[in-house]
Enzyme design. Sequence first.
Site, PDB file in Angstrom:
ATOM      1  N   GLU A  65       0.814  -1.222   0.000  1.00 24.62           N
ATOM      2  CA  GLU A  65       0.000   0.000   0.000  1.00 24.62           C
ATOM      3  C   GLU A  65       0.848   1.272   0.000  1.00 24.62           C
ATOM      4  OE1 GLU A  65      -3.523  -0.596   2.464  1.00 24.62           O
ATOM      5  OE2 GLU A  65      -3.353   1.512   3.031  1.00 24.62           O
ATOM      6  N   ASP A  66       1.931   1.274   0.758  1.00 26.92           N
ATOM      7  CA  ASP A  66       2.661   2.532   0.988  1.00 26.92           C
ATOM      8  C   ASP A  66       4.098   2.563   0.497  1.00 26.92           C
ATOM      9  OD1 ASP A  66       0.438   3.627   2.264  1.00 26.92           O
ATOM     10  OD2 ASP A  66       1.022   2.785   4.202  1.00 26.92           O
TER      11      ASP A  66
END
Length: 180
Positions: A65-66
Amino acid sequence: MVQDLRAILDAAHFAALKHAGQKRKGAAGEPYINHLLEVAELVSWALTSPDPNLVIAALLHDSVEDAGVTADELAQRFSQDVADLVMEVTDDKSLPKAERKRQQILNAPKKSVRAQVIKLADKISNLRSILHSPPVDWDEARKRQYFEWSKQVIAALTQPNPALLAEFERTCRRAEEIHL
Ligand code: ZN
């Protein structure tokens, strides 16, 4: 056992490299790896039987996700099981933020029992951060909203880990004590 320990430390190192330079949103600007280590520590604390892949997935839970890591990369370096667990707790970033938050509540009951352990540990860590080092631009109402949304996600889990659920509830009580 030695192999498990190596794999866990490899995941911690990999996460530190991938999230290098990222900081938590809080005023203290903590390195992001602190959050990943806290989630992994909570997961290992709550397990009643060893599950090294779950601890590894906890360390890597925000990597897709990051930090631009792919599921294939996780499957190759760690295992398909680790990649599957991480993908289970990864939001669809193509959706607007409000929709992603709504999806977390809707999808919570569909998560595997092991993914639910990571979810719960992640929420505990995030709520603790809001209590101890909230983002500077968050007012009380925004903090309250975040607590309320987190409670809705956790209430939607079908098989929450009992030890982590108790810790989650303790964290929510602390917020009430300071009249958040
Ligand atoms: Zn997280």
